[in-house]
Every structure is written in C-alpha cells, then in structure tokens.
Design an enzyme around this catalytic site. Sequence first.
Site, PDB file in Angstrom:
ATOM      1  N   ASN A 110       0.847  -1.198   0.000  1.00 55.04           N
ATOM      2  CA  ASN A 110       0.000   0.000   0.000  1.00 55.04           C
ATOM      3  C   ASN A 110       0.884   1.250   0.000  1.00 55.04           C
ATOM      4  O   ASN A 110       1.079   1.905   1.011  1.00 55.04           O
ATOM      5  CB  ASN A 110      -0.917  -0.031   1.230  1.00 55.04           C
TER       6      ASN A 110
ATOM      7  N   LYS B  95       4.694   3.948   8.576  1.00 55.74           N
ATOM      8  CA  LYS B  95       3.358   4.243   8.047  1.00 55.74           C
ATOM      9  C   LYS B  95       2.543   2.970   7.779  1.00 55.74           C
ATOM     10  O   LYS B  95       1.446   2.796   8.306  1.00 55.74           O
ATOM     11  CB  LYS B  95       3.482   5.066   6.763  1.00 55.74           C
TER      12      LYS B  95
ATOM     13  N   PHE C  97      -0.610   8.774   9.724  1.00 55.61           N
ATOM     14  CA  PHE C  97       0.158   8.016   8.736  1.00 55.61           C
ATOM     15  C   PHE C  97       0.905   8.996   7.828  1.00 55.61           C
ATOM     16  O   PHE C  97       0.289   9.742   7.068  1.00 55.61           O
ATOM     17  CB  PHE C  97      -0.765   7.109   7.929  1.00 55.61           C
TER      18      PHE C  97
ATOM     19  N   ASP D 121       2.117   9.808   4.992  1.00 52.15           N
ATOM     20  CA  ASP D 121       2.140   9.493   3.571  1.00 52.15           C
ATOM     21  C   ASP D 121       2.364  10.766   2.759  1.00 52.15           C
ATOM     22  O   ASP D 121       2.876  11.751   3.277  1.00 52.15           O
ATOM     23  CB  ASP D 121       0.838   8.796   3.172  1.00 52.15           C
TER      24      ASP D 121
END
Length: 279
Positions: free
Chosen positions: A66, A193, A223, A225
Amino acid sequence: MLTGPESIGAIAQQLPDVRVDQDRARAFAEDVSASELSLPEWRGPAFPPEDTDDTAAFMLVANSVNFSFWGNPKWTVTVPAGELDGSFGLFAALTRALEEGAPLLDASYLSEIPTGDLEHILRGSVQIPMFEERVAVFREVGTVLKQRFGGRPTRVIREAEGSAPALVDLLASCFPSFDDRASYAGAPIAFQKRAQLVPAMLHARFGGQGWGRLAGLDRLTVFADYKLPQVLRHLGVLEYADGLAERVDAEEELASGSSYEIQIRIATLWAGELIRRVL
C-alpha cells in the site's frame, strides 16, 4: 519503536524548510466537531465482505504493498461499484483477485508470485507505479511468513498479543519492506506508516473485537504518507520554504530519503499530534 510526539515536536520546530503553523492547526481542529468524527470501517466493494480470519490476513498482506500511487496518467481500477484509484483501488484489485481464486493469502504462492500473475491482479487503466517493487515486496512477505510464521499472516497478529505497538514493531523488525524509518540531524525517526496501518485497520474493521482487539492504539501516529501533507498545506498548517515550495508546485519528485521528504513527514506527524491534542 515509534518515535514519540515530544521528540518529534522538538525536531519539527527546528526544520529549516517546513514550518508547522500551530495557530492554524488549532483553528482547524477547533472548527471540527470531535463528536462528528468516526473511524472508517474499511468495508464496501474494495474489501472482503466477511469478518473472517482471511480478512485479517488480507489487511496485513494488502498493506504490504500500500504505497505510491502518484502518476500521470493515474492508475485506476474499475469494479462493479465504479472506478477507484489510490489505496482503495489497490484494495479493490486485491479483493477482486481473491474472488477470482488467486491464492494471495498463501505464503508459498506469494513467495514466488509470477510477474505475469501480479500484472493481471493489478490490471487497471495503466500499469500501477512501482510495479516491480510490489512484486519484490510480495515475494519478501511470502518468504518471511513461511520462514518465521508458519506461512500464516494471522500468526503475526497473534504474536503481538493484543498490542498495536507490538504489532507495528513485529512487522517492522521481521519484514524489511515494512520498516519505515529515517534519520534527521542525527536523530532516528520511525515513521512506520504501513506497519501502523495494519493494527489501525484491523481495529476499525473488526470493531475492536476479535482480530481488532488491540491495546495501545493511542500510541500510534497519523500516517506519514504523501496525501496528508497536501491537505495540511492547503489548510495552511504546513508552510514550505521557497525552494521546496517551488519544487512541489512544479510537481517535481522529491527523492525518497531526501532531506525535503523527511522534513515534510516529520512536520506531518507533529501537525497531526497538535490537531489530536485540540480535538
């Protein structure tokens, strides 16, 4: 171990190219009613329908790949419910593959997954970014599962003994591709993450019961990202120095592990912590 909020705060306030506007963070949080916030349940057409052991395994396997959906043209997946992109597109593609009989939760298969199989599994409008890296990650995950966890993704979760931070540490220590850390100004920073996504999604999907009964969720961070910084900058919570702003606005890629990228991720964690405190 995850990097604590206090140490992140001390570093974030000394960054040369990214500034966290604490007043903007507070103003944003005060405009949000905490009572209206709810965790996503990770259900719908992108996810397996049943709350089973396989769904718990899916959360681990799917989150291993992911990452990195940025590209032009954008990678999208079309399912009966419509067109999806990003992580939801990934989850939808993997759910579709399970429905078609692909043994994605079988460690032996993952450890040797043929490139052609994954091309078919992740088929979409264009080839997904970093395709070869995803092949390598799946093979690594399958190999580690076979060698260390009897081939069962759920055994990883069990070994964490109901602790979200322990599950993060276990994923990061046993699976190199999950280990998401950097160093800035001599200080180690553990972002983790994707490793954090696993317990967070398990908890929400299973409603805090069964596979989702995990303590210590308050020790997880936001997270770090590449989407959150976009939103936080739009809100004025993150401010970039001119040189960085010019590169970002020109859509230039920031190298993984570069000073710019690490600064943005550190600031994202600190902004998230400030907003959390107000909420």
